[in-house]
Design a protein around this motif. Structure first.
Motif, mmCIF file in Angstrom:
data_model
loop_
_atom_site.group_PDB
_atom_site.id
_atom_site.type_symbol
_atom_site.label_atom_id
_atom_site.label_comp_id
_atom_site.label_asym_id
_atom_site.label_seq_id
_atom_site.Cartn_x
_atom_site.Cartn_y
_atom_site.Cartn_z
ATOM 1 N N THR A 95 0.858 -1.184 0.000
ATOM 2 C CA THR A 95 0.000 0.000 0.000
ATOM 3 C C THR A 95 0.885 1.222 0.000
ATOM 4 O O THR A 95 1.770 1.367 0.852
ATOM 5 N N ASP A 99 -2.573 5.340 0.194
ATOM 6 C CA ASP A 99 -3.484 4.262 0.597
ATOM 7 C C ASP A 99 -3.995 3.456 -0.587
ATOM 8 O O ASP A 99 -5.042 2.820 -0.498
ATOM 9 N N GLU A 100 -3.268 3.476 -1.689
ATOM 10 C CA GLU A 100 -3.648 2.681 -2.847
ATOM 11 C C GLU A 100 -2.907 1.347 -2.822
ATOM 12 O O GLU A 100 -1.718 1.290 -2.503
ATOM 13 N N THR A 101 -3.627 0.289 -3.166
ATOM 14 C CA THR A 101 -3.024 -1.039 -3.202
ATOM 15 C C THR A 101 -2.348 -1.252 -4.550
ATOM 16 O O THR A 101 -2.970 -1.086 -5.594
#
Length: 254
Positions: A95, A99-101
């Motif tokens: 991440t 907060d992006e996977t």
């Protein structure tokens, strides 16, 4: 997970961009599909360290992480010998700060022992051609001339500067009338016939040709040996020939 052997090297390749890793944004865009792949540059080395930790190597044992120049692999890594036994691709999900996977892909190469390749001496065979010929009309036997126009003989011809083998001979000439005996073009070494030759059929007139080859080692010569070519034509057979072109192929190995 594939077992990592005692010597572990991470070979980092370009998958999506000019960088070590390929990144993939796995965040859903509302229609069930992720965004297009995007490159991740200057990725924190922590991700690589975490990956290596899975092999049993702790982070405090790592002294350096660097990109491998794929045009100049380290000694001991032979790209031609890579296969499924020592090559694997791992996906590492993480991440980012937003907060992006995302995912990174690491291409790994492992080997029990890396040995710098020894210098290999490759033996090459060098083929050369000796030019012989005779311009004009004749009806008898004669030694052919060199490309400089000098007639060869039992003590005159091309002097070999290296050892090797005679591996081929070809001849083209013009036959002006039929004859009862064929014409032979024979190679001589140091004034002695060696038995390797072309044979020209004299059953009909016109342009004639013949060529023969043999394996390296069948007819060897040493540096300093003298090579000449003799054309045999029996005048009593009624033969008349014109303008001979002969090539002798030699193959040297040193």
């Amino acid at each position: 997970m594939k077992k990592i052997l005692s010597v572990f090297i991470i070979v980092m390749f370009i998958i999506a961009s000019a960088g070590v890793f390929s990144g993939k944004n796995n965040k859903d865009n509302g229609n069930g599909n992720g965004n297009e792949d995007e490159p991740i540059e200057n990725l924190d080395e922590t991700y690589v360290q975490n990956f290596i930790n899975q092999s049993g190597i702790s982070s405090d044992q790592i002294t350096d992480i660097s990109q491998v120049d794929y045009t100049n692999f380290p000694a001991g890594i032979n790209i031609l010998e890579m296969n499924s036994q020592n090559l694997a691709i791992y996906q590492i999900n993480y991440t980012d700060s937003n907060d992006e996977t995302k995912s990174i892909f690491v291409l790994s190469y492992s080997a029990a022992e890396l040995t710098a390749p020894e210098e290999v001496v490759v033996e090459t065979n060098d083929k050369q051609f000796l030019n012989f010929g005779y311009e004009g009309i004749k009806n008898n036997s004669v030694f052919l001339k060199t490309s400089t126009g000098v007639q060869t003989g039992s003590e005159k011809g091309y002097v070999m500067v290296r050892s090797g083998s005679i591996t081929g001979i070809s001849t083209n000439l013009e036959l002006l009338n039929n004859a009862s005996e064929n014409i032979e073009i024979t190679i001589y070494k140091n004034g002695e016939e060696v038995g390797f030759r072309n044979e020209i059929n004299t059953d009909f007139v016109g342009s004639k040709k013949d060529y023969d080859i043999q394996a390296i080692g069948n007819l060897e010569f040493e540096a300093g040996d003298l090579i000449s070519v003799y054309l045999t034509a029996d005048a009593e057979s009624g033969v008349v020939w014109k303008d001979v072109i002969t090539l002798v192929e030699i193959t040297t190995t040193d």
